[in-house]
Write a protein that holds these residues in place. Structure first.
Motif, PDB file in Angstrom:
ATOM      1  N   ASN A  20       0.831  -1.216   0.000  1.00  0.00           N
ATOM      2  CA  ASN A  20       0.000   0.000   0.000  1.00  0.00           C
ATOM      3  C   ASN A  20       0.858   1.257   0.000  1.00  0.00           C
ATOM      4  OD1 ASN A  20      -2.424  -1.413  -0.052  1.00  0.00           O
ATOM      5  ND2 ASN A  20      -2.605  -1.431   2.186  1.00  0.00           N
ATOM      6  N   ILE A  21       1.956   1.219   0.748  1.00  0.00           N
ATOM      7  CA  ILE A  21       2.868   2.374   0.767  1.00  0.00           C
ATOM      8  C   ILE A  21       3.487   2.558  -0.614  1.00  0.00           C
ATOM      9  CG2 ILE A  21       5.061   3.233   1.672  1.00  0.00           C
ATOM     10  CD1 ILE A  21       4.246   1.899   4.368  1.00  0.00           C
ATOM     11  N   VAL A  22       3.951   1.467  -1.220  1.00  0.00           N
ATOM     12  CA  VAL A  22       4.558   1.550  -2.556  1.00  0.00           C
ATOM     13  C   VAL A  22       3.544   2.102  -3.554  1.00  0.00           C
ATOM     14  CG1 VAL A  22       5.475   0.179  -4.471  1.00  0.00           C
ATOM     15  CG2 VAL A  22       6.291  -0.225  -2.143  1.00  0.00           C
ATOM     16  N   THR A  23       2.315   1.642  -3.500  1.00  0.00           N
ATOM     17  CA  THR A  23       1.270   2.102  -4.413  1.00  0.00           C
ATOM     18  C   THR A  23       1.050   3.610  -4.274  1.00  0.00           C
ATOM     19  OG1 THR A  23       0.198  -0.048  -4.340  1.00  0.00           O
ATOM     20  CG2 THR A  23      -1.153   1.788  -5.080  1.00  0.00           C
ATOM     21  N   GLU A  24       1.186   4.118  -3.076  1.00  0.00           N
ATOM     22  CA  GLU A  24       1.002   5.551  -2.820  1.00  0.00           C
ATOM     23  C   GLU A  24       2.024   6.395  -3.592  1.00  0.00           C
ATOM     24  OE1 GLU A  24      -0.522   9.032  -1.360  1.00  0.00           O
ATOM     25  OE2 GLU A  24      -1.402   7.037  -1.128  1.00  0.00           O
ATOM     26  N   PHE A  25       3.224   5.840  -3.823  1.00  0.00           N
ATOM     27  CA  PHE A  25       4.294   6.598  -4.469  1.00  0.00           C
ATOM     28  C   PHE A  25       4.544   6.194  -5.913  1.00  0.00           C
ATOM     29  CE2 PHE A  25       4.983   7.087   0.001  1.00  0.00           C
ATOM     30  CZ  PHE A  25       5.334   8.418   0.103  1.00  0.00           C
ATOM     31  N   GLU A  26       4.066   5.035  -6.309  1.00  0.00           N
ATOM     32  CA  GLU A  26       4.326   4.483  -7.624  1.00  0.00           C
ATOM     33  C   GLU A  26       3.849   5.419  -8.735  1.00  0.00           C
ATOM     34  OE1 GLU A  26       4.266  -0.125  -8.828  1.00  0.00           O
ATOM     35  OE2 GLU A  26       2.338   0.732  -8.291  1.00  0.00           O
ATOM     36  N   GLY A  27       4.760   5.707  -9.651  1.00  0.00           N
ATOM     37  CA  GLY A  27       4.402   6.524 -10.810  1.00  0.00           C
ATOM     38  C   GLY A  27       4.159   7.982 -10.496  1.00  0.00           C
ATOM     39  N   LYS A  28       4.645   8.450  -9.355  1.00  0.00           N
ATOM     40  CA  LYS A  28       4.442   9.845  -8.953  1.00  0.00           C
ATOM     41  C   LYS A  28       5.793  10.502  -8.679  1.00  0.00           C
ATOM     42  CE  LYS A  28       0.065   8.521  -6.918  1.00  0.00           C
ATOM     43  NZ  LYS A  28      -0.615   8.150  -5.692  1.00  0.00           N
ATOM     44  N   PRO A  29       6.564  10.782  -9.737  1.00  0.00           N
ATOM     45  CA  PRO A  29       7.866  11.408  -9.534  1.00  0.00           C
ATOM     46  C   PRO A  29       7.719  12.709  -8.751  1.00  0.00           C
ATOM     47  CG  PRO A  29       7.571  10.791 -11.826  1.00  0.00           C
ATOM     48  CD  PRO A  29       6.254  10.584 -11.137  1.00  0.00           C
ATOM     49  N   GLY A  30       8.645  12.914  -7.831  1.00  0.00           N
ATOM     50  CA  GLY A  30       8.644  14.151  -7.058  1.00  0.00           C
ATOM     51  C   GLY A  30       7.805  14.091  -5.804  1.00  0.00           C
ATOM     52  N   LYS A  31       6.984  13.060  -5.638  1.00  0.00           N
ATOM     53  CA  LYS A  31       6.187  12.963  -4.409  1.00  0.00           C
ATOM     54  C   LYS A  31       7.152  12.728  -3.250  1.00  0.00           C
ATOM     55  CE  LYS A  31       2.523  10.590  -2.037  1.00  0.00           C
ATOM     56  NZ  LYS A  31       1.182  11.014  -1.950  1.00  0.00           N
ATOM     57  N   GLN A  32       7.045  13.554  -2.231  1.00  0.00           N
ATOM     58  CA  GLN A  32       7.951  13.482  -1.092  1.00  0.00           C
ATOM     59  C   GLN A  32       7.607  12.309  -0.179  1.00  0.00           C
ATOM     60  OE1 GLN A  32      10.627  15.635  -0.672  1.00  0.00           O
ATOM     61  NE2 GLN A  32      10.056  16.278  -2.729  1.00  0.00           N
ATOM     62  N   LEU A  33       8.626  11.594   0.292  1.00  0.00           N
ATOM     63  CA  LEU A  33       8.420  10.488   1.209  1.00  0.00           C
ATOM     64  C   LEU A  33       7.986  10.973   2.584  1.00  0.00           C
ATOM     65  CD1 LEU A  33      11.491   8.116   0.664  1.00  0.00           C
ATOM     66  CD2 LEU A  33       9.142   7.751  -0.058  1.00  0.00           C
ATOM     67  N   GLY A  34       8.456  12.125   2.954  1.00  0.00           N
ATOM     68  CA  GLY A  34       8.244  12.575   4.327  1.00  0.00           C
ATOM     69  C   GLY A  34       9.374  12.064   5.196  1.00  0.00           C
ATOM     70  N   THR A  35       9.582  12.733   6.305  1.00  0.00           N
ATOM     71  CA  THR A  35      10.720  12.435   7.167  1.00  0.00           C
ATOM     72  C   THR A  35      10.685  11.020   7.743  1.00  0.00           C
ATOM     73  OG1 THR A  35      10.861  14.771   7.743  1.00  0.00           O
ATOM     74  CG2 THR A  35      11.988  13.248   9.196  1.00  0.00           C
ATOM     75  N   GLU A  36       9.561  10.611   8.300  1.00  0.00           N
ATOM     76  CA  GLU A  36       9.508   9.299   8.953  1.00  0.00           C
ATOM     77  C   GLU A  36       9.756   8.150   7.974  1.00  0.00           C
ATOM     78  OE1 GLU A  36       5.849   9.008  11.099  1.00  0.00           O
ATOM     79  OE2 GLU A  36       6.494  10.434  12.626  1.00  0.00           O
ATOM     80  N   LEU A  37       9.131   8.206   6.803  1.00  0.00           N
ATOM     81  CA  LEU A  37       9.313   7.134   5.828  1.00  0.00           C
ATOM     82  C   LEU A  37      10.733   7.136   5.275  1.00  0.00           C
ATOM     83  CD1 LEU A  37       8.125   4.743   4.368  1.00  0.00           C
ATOM     84  CD2 LEU A  37       7.123   6.301   2.690  1.00  0.00           C
ATOM     85  N   TYR A  38      11.301   8.333   5.025  1.00  0.00           N
ATOM     86  CA  TYR A  38      12.687   8.387   4.565  1.00  0.00           C
ATOM     87  C   TYR A  38      13.630   7.797   5.621  1.00  0.00           C
ATOM     88  CZ  TYR A  38      17.370   9.875   3.644  1.00  0.00           C
ATOM     89  OH  TYR A  38      18.721   9.868   3.474  1.00  0.00           O
ATOM     90  N   HIS A  39      13.421   8.135   6.888  1.00  0.00           N
ATOM     91  CA  HIS A  39      14.285   7.593   7.938  1.00  0.00           C
ATOM     92  C   HIS A  39      14.192   6.066   7.997  1.00  0.00           C
ATOM     93  CE1 HIS A  39      14.536  11.620  10.311  1.00  0.00           C
ATOM     94  NE2 HIS A  39      15.242  11.623   9.203  1.00  0.00           N
ATOM     95  N   LEU A  40      13.003   5.540   7.820  1.00  0.00           N
ATOM     96  CA  LEU A  40      12.830   4.096   7.786  1.00  0.00           C
ATOM     97  C   LEU A  40      13.609   3.489   6.619  1.00  0.00           C
ATOM     98  CD1 LEU A  40      11.393   1.457   8.724  1.00  0.00           C
ATOM     99  CD2 LEU A  40       9.580   2.063   7.122  1.00  0.00           C
ATOM    100  N   CYS A  41      13.452   4.084   5.450  1.00  0.00           N
ATOM    101  CA  CYS A  41      14.170   3.582   4.264  1.00  0.00           C
ATOM    102  C   CYS A  41      15.679   3.673   4.458  1.00  0.00           C
ATOM    103  CB  CYS A  41      13.755   4.360   3.019  1.00  0.00           C
ATOM    104  SG  CYS A  41      12.049   4.077   2.518  1.00  0.00           S
TER     105      CYS A  41
END
Length: 179
Positions: A14-35
């Motif tokens: 579900n998280i991947v689907t939220e970002f898939e095919g959306k260049p430039g969409k920001q991950l946000g701090t918490e998700l980036y830290h997790l990654c």
């Protein structure tokens, strides 16, 4: 390592689907830290050479503390290296690259913060650009006020971020000797 539960896999999908095919969409701090705790971040660092040396920026953040650093930024999904370098130059250096080309990286290296997982491992592409050539190619410098957190150095200062001092310290001196 244990296999993920089906419910965990569904949540990740579900998280991947939220970002898939959306260049430039920001991950946000918490998700980036997790990654960044799971895998290295790819980033660009930009040394801008001028007549006084290499421009460094002052930064005080929660991860590396206060200190000088080579301006840089993490590459976003589907963002080109040229786009990230331009964004770094504008946001950290007050330099509009204009139509100047960044060329190839001067160096590709790994930077580690050995005691930390979050934001602790980077694959860094270092670019070295000449301020004069940027201006000659249609670039522009912002006012001195916009560049107040910057200073030129001919060698790495003692209070540069330690991981950058280790990798980039000798390069700063080498580049300044050939300027």
């Amino acid at each position: 390592m244990a296999e993920l539960k089906q419910s965990d896999l569904e949540s990740l999908k579900n998280i991947v689907t939220e970002f898939e095919g959306k260049p430039g969409k920001q991950l946000g701090t918490e998700l980036y830290h997790l990654c960044s705790a799971l895998m290295p971040s790819v980033n660009v660092d930009v040394m801008v050479r001028n007549t006084s040396g290499i421009l460094l920026c002052w930064r005080h953040d929660n991860f590396y503390g206060p200190g000088w650093h080579v301006p840089g930024g993490v590459l976003r999904h589907k963002e080109t290296l040229q786009e990230r370098v331009k964004a770094v130059l504008i946001s950290e250096c007050g330099i509009d690259l204009g139509s100047a080309d960044i060329g190839d990286p001067y160096l590709v290296s790994e930077l580690f913060h050995k005691e930390r997982c979050i934001r602790g491992h980077f694959i860094s592409m270092l670019y070295v650009l000449d301020e004069r050539q940027i201006i000659e190619n249609g670039g522009a410098l912002r006012s001195a006020h916009d560049r107040s957190s910057m200073q030129s150095f001919t060698q790495a200062p003692d209070n540069i971020i330690s991981q950058q001092k280790e990798v980039y310290g000798p390069i700063i001196e080498q580049i300044c000797r050939t300027t």
